[in-house]
Scaffold this motif. Sequence first.
Motif, PDB file in Angstrom:
ATOM      1  N   GLU A 276     -15.224   3.994   5.084  1.00 29.86           N
ATOM      2  CA  GLU A 276     -15.786   5.321   4.837  1.00 29.86           C
ATOM      3  C   GLU A 276     -14.819   6.204   4.057  1.00 29.86           C
ATOM      4  O   GLU A 276     -15.237   7.064   3.290  1.00 29.86           O
ATOM      5  CB  GLU A 276     -16.119   6.002   6.162  1.00 29.86           C
ATOM      6  N   ARG A 277     -13.508   6.015   4.247  1.00 30.28           N
ATOM      7  CA  ARG A 277     -12.511   6.891   3.635  1.00 30.28           C
ATOM      8  C   ARG A 277     -11.754   6.163   2.524  1.00 30.28           C
ATOM      9  O   ARG A 277     -11.658   4.923   2.526  1.00 30.28           O
ATOM     10  CB  ARG A 277     -11.522   7.383   4.690  1.00 30.28           C
ATOM     11  N   PRO A 278     -11.159   6.909   1.573  1.00 28.43           N
ATOM     12  CA  PRO A 278     -10.400   6.291   0.486  1.00 28.43           C
ATOM     13  C   PRO A 278      -9.215   5.484   1.018  1.00 28.43           C
ATOM     14  O   PRO A 278      -8.656   5.788   2.076  1.00 28.43           O
ATOM     15  CB  PRO A 278      -9.922   7.486  -0.328  1.00 28.43           C
ATOM     16  N   LEU A 279      -8.844   4.460   0.259  1.00 34.93           N
ATOM     17  CA  LEU A 279      -7.710   3.620   0.619  1.00 34.93           C
ATOM     18  C   LEU A 279      -6.472   4.087  -0.126  1.00 34.93           C
ATOM     19  O   LEU A 279      -6.556   4.665  -1.207  1.00 34.93           O
ATOM     20  CB  LEU A 279      -8.007   2.154   0.269  1.00 34.93           C
ATOM     21  N   SER A 280      -5.304   3.791   0.453  1.00 37.43           N
ATOM     22  CA  SER A 280      -4.045   4.224  -0.140  1.00 37.43           C
ATOM     23  C   SER A 280      -3.186   3.016  -0.497  1.00 37.43           C
ATOM     24  O   SER A 280      -3.014   2.105   0.317  1.00 37.43           O
ATOM     25  CB  SER A 280      -3.284   5.115   0.847  1.00 37.43           C
ATOM     26  N   VAL A 281      -2.692   3.008  -1.740  1.00 39.71           N
ATOM     27  CA  VAL A 281      -1.810   1.933  -2.204  1.00 39.71           C
ATOM     28  C   VAL A 281      -0.625   2.550  -2.931  1.00 39.71           C
ATOM     29  O   VAL A 281      -0.792   3.395  -3.816  1.00 39.71           O
ATOM     30  CB  VAL A 281      -2.555   0.973  -3.163  1.00 39.71           C
ATOM     31  N   SER A 282       0.568   2.137  -2.569  1.00 36.76           N
ATOM     32  CA  SER A 282       1.766   2.597  -3.264  1.00 36.76           C
ATOM     33  C   SER A 282       1.907   1.849  -4.581  1.00 36.76           C
ATOM     34  O   SER A 282       1.764   0.623  -4.618  1.00 36.76           O
ATOM     35  CB  SER A 282       3.003   2.353  -2.407  1.00 36.76           C
ATOM     36  N   PRO A 283       2.206   2.545  -5.680  1.00 39.85           N
ATOM     37  CA  PRO A 283       2.404   1.836  -6.953  1.00 39.85           C
ATOM     38  C   PRO A 283       3.533   0.817  -6.884  1.00 39.85           C
ATOM     39  O   PRO A 283       3.495  -0.203  -7.580  1.00 39.85           O
ATOM     40  CB  PRO A 283       2.705   2.957  -7.953  1.00 39.85           C
ATOM     41  N   PHE A 284       4.526   1.087  -6.048  1.00 42.60           N
ATOM     42  CA  PHE A 284       5.659   0.157  -5.952  1.00 42.60           C
ATOM     43  C   PHE A 284       5.246  -1.176  -5.342  1.00 42.60           C
ATOM     44  O   PHE A 284       5.846  -2.216  -5.621  1.00 42.60           O
ATOM     45  CB  PHE A 284       6.796   0.793  -5.147  1.00 42.60           C
ATOM     46  N   ALA A 285       4.182  -1.166  -4.514  1.00 37.86           N
ATOM     47  CA  ALA A 285       3.691  -2.417  -3.938  1.00 37.86           C
ATOM     48  C   ALA A 285       3.081  -3.313  -5.013  1.00 37.86           C
ATOM     49  O   ALA A 285       3.011  -4.528  -4.854  1.00 37.86           O
ATOM     50  CB  ALA A 285       2.653  -2.122  -2.853  1.00 37.86           C
ATOM     51  N   LEU A 286       2.643  -2.701  -6.113  1.00 37.16           N
ATOM     52  CA  LEU A 286       2.083  -3.451  -7.232  1.00 37.16           C
ATOM     53  C   LEU A 286       3.152  -3.807  -8.258  1.00 37.16           C
ATOM     54  O   LEU A 286       3.185  -4.917  -8.791  1.00 37.16           O
ATOM     55  CB  LEU A 286       0.973  -2.638  -7.909  1.00 37.16           C
TER      56      LEU A 286
END
Length: 351
Positions: A276-286
């Motif tokens: 239901e809610r937006p997901l969070s991803v750190s750019p450093f993880a990519l």
Amino acid sequence: MTHTTVHAYAAPAPKAPLERTTIVRRELGAHDILIDITYAGICHSDIHTVRAEWGEGGPFPLVPGHEIAGVVAEVGSGVTRHAPGDRVGVGCFVDSCRTCENCRAGLQQYCTGELGMVGTYGATGRDGRITQGGYSTQLVVDENYALRIPDGIPLDAAAPLLCAGITLYSPLVHWQAGPGKKVAVVGLGGLGHMGVKLAHAMGAEVTVLSQSLRKKEDGLRLGADHYHATSDPATFAELAGTFDLILNTVSADLDLDAYLGLLRTGGTLVQLGAPERPLSVSPFALIAARTSFAGSMIGGIPETQEMLDFCGEHGIVPEIEVIRAEQINEAYERVLASDVRYRFVIDTATI
């Protein structure tokens, strides 16, 4: 043929229990087929929609159901793809613009034309009427949006393939799962168990990542080579840098950075569940390992037929529990409680 009134189960309003009712199906056009629906799968998306968890839901009253299996009862004068008596299925959409680049490429699920992808329920069709889904006894659909179900697949087991099956098949094919590839499936539910079966049949090395080891025996029986509990922090240390492809089937707020850390250099984490809610991803993880975070949504008509044929050739069917129509509301609660192994299917003869 004139407009037909058929029995169905509908949500009369957002968050309201489903109840027995009648709906009107459109007149059979030249390129339409009339399907006697025999089974309809219950997808978590049905629950999200009728409970208005993805925005307002609706419009209501709404008949859910986009995992539809049945038999052709009648065909329009111009139909060439199907004949009365054919075993057919209908998935998550019943039309698209047919002329945009994606439609011409067989990617109707990503239609960019003015009509857009017309969902099997809750969408506006070419005739301006709201589409109503498969929790009903009959459906009228354009012949080009119905799939042939191989003879080796029972109709009750075929129904969930039209959503759960193609939702997992499409990313596995797109990201080239197969021999020499390590694939992880996050969550062993209605979607996840199909991912395990399909990836195994494609020859990949398959790992299930589940919150606990409660379903480990099932996972290994279904084709997983390995099974790990994500509630154990040691899992993320042990499996760091392991996978070429991770398919996230759960609709929960996960620590995606931790899962991205499980990918090999250049690997991909594909989001299939829709929280239901937006997901969070750190750019450093990519950035750290040139990994990718991607999404995938069902499949087009050609790929869905390919999936059905693949399942027929390899004897792949979902694990199902067939229920009567009056059990639909109870089934919804059981889905939310993860009390199903692994997909509910409605016997529409009980509607």
